[in-house]
Design an enzyme around this catalytic site. Structure first.
Site, PDB file in Angstrom:
ATOM      1  N   ARG A  76       0.885  -1.329  -0.113  1.00  0.00           N
ATOM      2  CA  ARG A  76       0.088   0.036   0.004  1.00  0.00           C
ATOM      3  C   ARG A  76       0.825   1.296  -0.148  1.00  0.00           C
ATOM      4  O   ARG A  76       0.666   2.099  -0.563  1.00  0.00           O
ATOM      5  CB  ARG A  76      -0.847   0.005   1.415  1.00  0.00           C
ATOM      6  CG  ARG A  76      -1.966   1.120   1.313  1.00  0.00           C
ATOM      7  CD  ARG A  76      -3.027   0.997   2.344  1.00  0.00           C
ATOM      8  NE  ARG A  76      -3.523   2.270   2.806  1.00  0.00           N
ATOM      9  CZ  ARG A  76      -3.492   2.771   3.772  1.00  0.00           C
ATOM     10  NH1 ARG A  76      -2.639   2.347   4.703  1.00  0.00           N
ATOM     11  NH2 ARG A  76      -4.112   3.953   4.074  1.00  0.00           N
ATOM     12  N   HIS A 127       0.676   3.931  -2.916  1.00  0.00           N
ATOM     13  CA  HIS A 127       0.350   5.245  -2.740  1.00  0.00           C
ATOM     14  C   HIS A 127       1.270   6.240  -3.173  1.00  0.00           C
ATOM     15  O   HIS A 127       1.030   7.343  -3.393  1.00  0.00           O
ATOM     16  CB  HIS A 127      -0.531   5.498  -1.549  1.00  0.00           C
ATOM     17  CG  HIS A 127      -1.669   4.683  -1.260  1.00  0.00           C
ATOM     18  ND1 HIS A 127      -2.446   5.199  -0.189  1.00  0.00           N
ATOM     19  CD2 HIS A 127      -2.212   3.520  -1.795  1.00  0.00           C
ATOM     20  CE1 HIS A 127      -3.579   4.411  -0.279  1.00  0.00           C
ATOM     21  NE2 HIS A 127      -3.512   3.474  -1.154  1.00  0.00           N
ATOM     22  N   HIS A 146      -5.630  -7.498  -3.857  1.00  0.00           N
ATOM     23  CA  HIS A 146      -6.355  -7.326  -2.532  1.00  0.00           C
ATOM     24  C   HIS A 146      -6.710  -8.724  -1.865  1.00  0.00           C
ATOM     25  O   HIS A 146      -7.062  -8.901  -1.098  1.00  0.00           O
ATOM     26  CB  HIS A 146      -8.089  -6.713  -2.958  1.00  0.00           C
ATOM     27  CG  HIS A 146      -7.961  -5.136  -2.865  1.00  0.00           C
ATOM     28  ND1 HIS A 146      -9.055  -4.595  -3.502  1.00  0.00           N
ATOM     29  CD2 HIS A 146      -7.369  -4.270  -2.329  1.00  0.00           C
ATOM     30  CE1 HIS A 146      -8.859  -3.338  -3.319  1.00  0.00           C
ATOM     31  NE2 HIS A 146      -7.741  -3.395  -2.828  1.00  0.00           N
ATOM     32  N   TRP A 188     -10.263  -9.714   2.352  1.00  0.00           N
ATOM     33  CA  TRP A 188     -10.868 -10.174   1.236  1.00  0.00           C
ATOM     34  C   TRP A 188     -10.758 -11.682   1.008  1.00  0.00           C
ATOM     35  O   TRP A 188     -11.624 -12.137   0.289  1.00  0.00           O
ATOM     36  CB  TRP A 188     -10.101  -9.517   0.015  1.00  0.00           C
ATOM     37  CG  TRP A 188     -10.490  -7.947  -0.309  1.00  0.00           C
ATOM     38  CD1 TRP A 188     -11.401  -7.435  -0.954  1.00  0.00           C
ATOM     39  CD2 TRP A 188      -9.743  -7.006   0.429  1.00  0.00           C
ATOM     40  NE1 TRP A 188     -11.292  -6.204  -1.043  1.00  0.00           N
ATOM     41  CE2 TRP A 188     -10.230  -5.535  -0.116  1.00  0.00           C
ATOM     42  CE3 TRP A 188      -8.575  -6.762   1.157  1.00  0.00           C
ATOM     43  CZ2 TRP A 188      -9.794  -4.521   0.336  1.00  0.00           C
ATOM     44  CZ3 TRP A 188      -8.029  -5.780   1.575  1.00  0.00           C
ATOM     45  CH2 TRP A 188      -8.651  -4.391   1.029  1.00  0.00           C
ATOM     46  N   ASP A 191     -14.323  -3.810  -6.061  1.00  0.00           N
ATOM     47  CA  ASP A 191     -14.051  -5.100  -6.393  1.00  0.00           C
ATOM     48  C   ASP A 191     -15.032  -5.778  -7.265  1.00  0.00           C
ATOM     49  O   ASP A 191     -14.752  -6.423  -8.096  1.00  0.00           O
ATOM     50  CB  ASP A 191     -13.910  -6.051  -4.951  1.00  0.00           C
ATOM     51  CG  ASP A 191     -12.839  -5.227  -4.152  1.00  0.00           C
ATOM     52  OD1 ASP A 191     -11.688  -5.237  -4.731  1.00  0.00           O
ATOM     53  OD2 ASP A 191     -13.013  -5.202  -2.871  1.00  0.00           O
TER      54      ASP A 191
END
Length: 307
Positions: free
Chosen positions: A34, A38, A185, A228, A258
């Site tokens: 992440r 980002h 994910h 997930w 998703d």
């Protein structure tokens, strides 16, 4: 500050050894992915001004105000975990360290070899930060729309698939790349105090279940959040199999963004392909991840350094 000396392959090998140890001991791979995404995901391919105006994988996320952007909540913790790497190998840029941690997180969790190259030059000041608003949303905001008018270009759309395309087309990705990257994910959890999404905890994340690493050993992890997938510290194609399973456990997360990978006509063929063929997913994913890791980067030497 930017690196004061050229990065060497020896330094990169040493940095990777430290990062691999951090990933193993802290089971922190998902937040490293992440962090890197980002940093690089601010890139706008339509901005043709001199580097680093277009944003991207330039290490600017370590500066305020960028690290304080809403989408980056919690990522200061990831940077803190990586500071010892920078201290020991100061010639390795923050941008390289962030992307290396993300790449190694995927590779050591059972994912594909990505082949990231190194030698990125760091952004040197907060003036080089990207504006807020370039990153994707998982659910609509209070207006009922996804994204917003901010950032370098509007990402606002009434539909999740339209929003995803505005975000990722701006970076230069196509539908295959969008679906492949969505597959990450499979790895990690959503936290309400970070993304604003996800349950406080589920039976998969409350600490009552052991979570295996890719090598089968039990990983230490802090309970909380919503995943997930059932084995959220292993990288595979289970994100796609679960998304397309109406009988999947209700405690597993399925955001609107998703669901779009199967609901949208342009996305669906890739989602079905990745559901049925993990090797095909890994091939597309590695290509997309490598591209994402290089967006907006300036390399010294210009061809980069491979390991």
């Amino acid at each position: 500050m930017t690196s004061l000396q050229a990065t060497s392959k020896e330094d990169l090998v040493g940095a990777q050894e430290m990062i691999d140890k951090i990933l193993y001991e802290k089971a922190c791979g998902p937040i490293m992915v992440r962090l890197a995404w980002h940093d690089s995901g601010t890139f706008d391919a339509n901005i043709k001004d001199d580097w680093p105006k277009a944003g991207g994988a330039i290490g600017s996320i370590r500066f305020e105000p960028e690290i304080l952007h809403g989408a980056n909540a919690g990522l200061a913790n990831a940077i803190k975990l990586l500071e010892p790497v920078k201290e020991k190998f100061p010639a390795v840029s923050y941008a390289d360290i962030f992307q290396m941690a993300s790449c190694r997180a995927i590779e050591t969790a059972g994912g594909p070899k990505i082949g990231v190259k190194y030698g990125r030059v760091d952004a040197s000041s907060l003036e080089m930060c990207s504006p807020e608003g370039n990153l994707p949303d998982g659910e609509p905001g209070d207006s009922g729309k996804y994204g917003g008018p901010g950032g370098t270009a509007s990402t606002e759309d009434a539909t999740p698939e339209g929003h995803l395309r505005k975000v990722f087309y701006r970076m230069g990705f196509d539908d295959e790349g969008i679906v492949a990257l969505s597959g990450a994910h499979t790895f990690g959890r959503a936290y309400a105090d970070r993304s604003g999404l996800g349950k406080e905890k589920t039976k998969f994340t409350d600490g009552s279940m052991k979570q295996p690493r890719a090598d089968g050993t039990d990983a230490p992890y802090k309970p909380g959040g919503q995943s997930w997938t059932e084995k959220f510290l292993v990288f595979d194609n289970s994100y796609f199999t679960i998304l397309d399973d109406p009988d999947a456990d209700e405690e597993l997360l399925k955001m609107s963004s998703d669901r779009a990978v199967f609901n949208d006509e342009g996305f669906r063929p890739f989602a079905e392909k990745f559901r049925d063929d993990q090797d095909a997913f890994f091939e597309s994913y590695a290509k997309a991840h490598k591209k994402l890791s290089e967006l907006g980067s300036k390399f010294e030497p210009a061809e980069g350094i491979t390991m």
